[in-house]
Design a protein around this motif. Structure first.
Motif, PDB file in Angstrom:
ATOM      1  N   SER A 212       0.838  -1.203   0.000  1.00  0.00           N
ATOM      2  CA  SER A 212       0.000   0.000   0.000  1.00  0.00           C
ATOM      3  C   SER A 212       0.871   1.249   0.000  1.00  0.00           C
ATOM      4  O   SER A 212       0.562   2.238  -0.669  1.00  0.00           O
ATOM      5  N   TYR A 213       1.987   1.218   0.739  1.00  0.00           N
ATOM      6  CA  TYR A 213       2.898   2.356   0.736  1.00  0.00           C
ATOM      7  C   TYR A 213       3.588   2.508  -0.626  1.00  0.00           C
ATOM      8  O   TYR A 213       3.814   3.629  -1.095  1.00  0.00           O
ATOM      9  N   ILE A 214       3.926   1.394  -1.256  1.00  0.00           N
ATOM     10  CA  ILE A 214       4.541   1.460  -2.583  1.00  0.00           C
ATOM     11  C   ILE A 214       3.570   2.101  -3.570  1.00  0.00           C
ATOM     12  O   ILE A 214       3.931   2.987  -4.353  1.00  0.00           O
ATOM     13  N   TYR A 215       2.311   1.665  -3.525  1.00  0.00           N
ATOM     14  CA  TYR A 215       1.301   2.236  -4.418  1.00  0.00           C
ATOM     15  C   TYR A 215       1.156   3.740  -4.193  1.00  0.00           C
ATOM     16  O   TYR A 215       1.145   4.525  -5.148  1.00  0.00           O
ATOM     17  N   GLN A 216       1.046   4.145  -2.937  1.00  0.00           N
ATOM     18  CA  GLN A 216       0.838   5.559  -2.641  1.00  0.00           C
ATOM     19  C   GLN A 216       2.041   6.399  -3.067  1.00  0.00           C
ATOM     20  O   GLN A 216       1.888   7.512  -3.578  1.00  0.00           O
ATOM     21  N   ALA A 217       3.249   5.870  -2.886  1.00  0.00           N
ATOM     22  CA  ALA A 217       4.447   6.618  -3.285  1.00  0.00           C
ATOM     23  C   ALA A 217       4.521   6.763  -4.799  1.00  0.00           C
ATOM     24  O   ALA A 217       4.869   7.835  -5.319  1.00  0.00           O
ATOM     25  N   LEU A 218       4.195   5.693  -5.534  1.00  0.00           N
ATOM     26  CA  LEU A 218       4.195   5.767  -6.992  1.00  0.00           C
ATOM     27  C   LEU A 218       3.132   6.738  -7.498  1.00  0.00           C
ATOM     28  O   LEU A 218       3.312   7.400  -8.524  1.00  0.00           O
ATOM     29  N   SER A 219       2.024   6.823  -6.784  1.00  0.00           N
ATOM     30  CA  SER A 219       0.929   7.690  -7.195  1.00  0.00           C
ATOM     31  C   SER A 219       1.168   9.146  -6.834  1.00  0.00           C
ATOM     32  O   SER A 219       0.519  10.038  -7.379  1.00  0.00           O
TER      33      SER A 219
END
Length: 361
Positions: A212-219
């Motif tokens: 979830s943190y990876i997704y948010q950082a990429l977004s």
């Protein structure tokens, strides 16, 4: 994370066989003539017609296959992919516009300040537009001042020169661009958008999972290439970024996003940092079977990605695989002399220092 490339090929997409389609059409034709023994010669006019019908059916089936594939996440592209990921509640990132430094000059020094407003327009020779990011003031008694302009394109960098001042300003003599446009980001690619679509399912986690943190950082920013999430202890999450520009501005934009109320779990303390860069100079002498291949080999080596992934070790075996190209007889590697270990908070950035000589066979 689910790897879309490992999914089985969908059965709904049928294999196309022109000869089988043609045979089926001929059988229907014979049935209508009530003569199953009729022989259709290649020279018959009916044969050409039936072959045309078979080819048209083949094209139609191929078009149906293509339409079906464009409705599936692993195969969709372009605007079709944009519509698919809308189901996940996400959209393609537009990218970032690069910036460049510019020097404004007056024809003569004045006894008052000259104010150059933001959004002043500058054009290139082929009418590409850039705008002034922040106001610039040429102070009294001075003839020049510096500012930053933003190119009106979503690209990583550009060598365009925007120096023709479109906005009329009194006493302003000229604008001189003193650097190339840098620090931008291209429109999000299909592969990156697919990756975020799969990761987006983890954003609903209430425990602040790694993905979830990876997704948010990429977004958070289109300049983010990779994300490493580490456990910093009880309630502490450490995020390390690899970005196109490795700038403080990009890092801060991700930190602000991850610490937002709608993103960060209440009990988490999120620390965002740029990943450490381990610079490695690969120095080697290559012995070639034919010196005429030097330019081709040198170009191929230097088009290799100049960095590895976060946490990926730089092993000697990888270096030899990059250097030992077709036409290379022997690689005499001088540095590094051993594998370079890289932590989960770092990545290796590579530069090449290569010399060449004719091999003694």
């Amino acid at each position: 994370m689910l790897d879309l490339k490992t999914l089985p090929y969908p059965q709904v997409i049928e294999s196309l066989d022109y000869e089988k389609i043609l045979s089926d059409i001929k059988n229907v034709f014979k049935e209508q003539l009530n003569d199953s023994e009729i022989s259709l010669l290649q020279s018959d006019s009916y044969s050409a017609l039936l072959e045309t019908l078979a080819y048209r059916e083949l094209i139609l089936r191929a078009k149906i296959n293509s339409s079906v594939k464009n409705m599936l996440l692993p195969y969709a592209s372009g605007s079709d992919l944009d519509n698919i990921v809308a189901i996940y509640g996400i959209e393609r990132l537009k990218g970032e516009k690069p910036t460049a430094n510019v020097k404004f000059s007056l024809s003569t020094a004045l006894d008052y300040d000259v104010y150059i407003p933001p959004n002043t327009i500058l054009l290139s020779q082929n009418s590409k537009k850039a705008t002034l990011k922040e106001p610039v003031i040429i102070t009294a008694g001075q003839k020049q001042a510096f500012g930053v302009i933003v190119l009106d394109e979503f690209v990583l960098k550009s060598s365009k020169k925007c120096e023709f001042i479109q906005t009329p300003l009194p006493f302003l003599l000229k604008a001189e661009q003193t650097s190339e446009f840098m620090g931008g980001a291209e429109r999000e690619s299909d592969d990156r958008l697919r990756q975020r679509a799969v990761l987006s399912l983890h954003r609903f986690s209430t425990a602040g999972s790694t993905k979830s943190y990876i997704y948010q950082a990429l977004s958070a920013n289109a300049k983010v290439l990779e994300v490493s999430v580490l456990n910093g202890g009880a309630g502490v999450v450490k995020i390390f970024l690899k970005t196109t520009d490795m700038s403080e501005e990009t890092r801060q934009s991700v930190a602000d996003h991850l610490n937002g109320e709608k993103v960060r779990p209440l009990t988490d303390s999120v620390i965002v940092a740029n990943a450490n860069i381990i610079d490695v100079d690969i120095k080697a002498n290559l012995e070639l079977t034919d010196m005429f291949m030097q330019d081709e080999i040198d170009k191929a080596i230097k088009t290799t990605p100049n960095s590895l992934k976060i946490g990926e070790d730089l092993n000697l075996s990888y270096i030899y695989s990059v250097l030992h190209r077709n036409g290379v007889y022997r690689v005499n590697l001088q540095t590094p002399t051993a594998d370079i270990k890289v932590g989960e908070d770092s990545f290796a950035r590579i530069s090449f220092n290569i010399s060449y000589k004719k091999a003694s066979l």
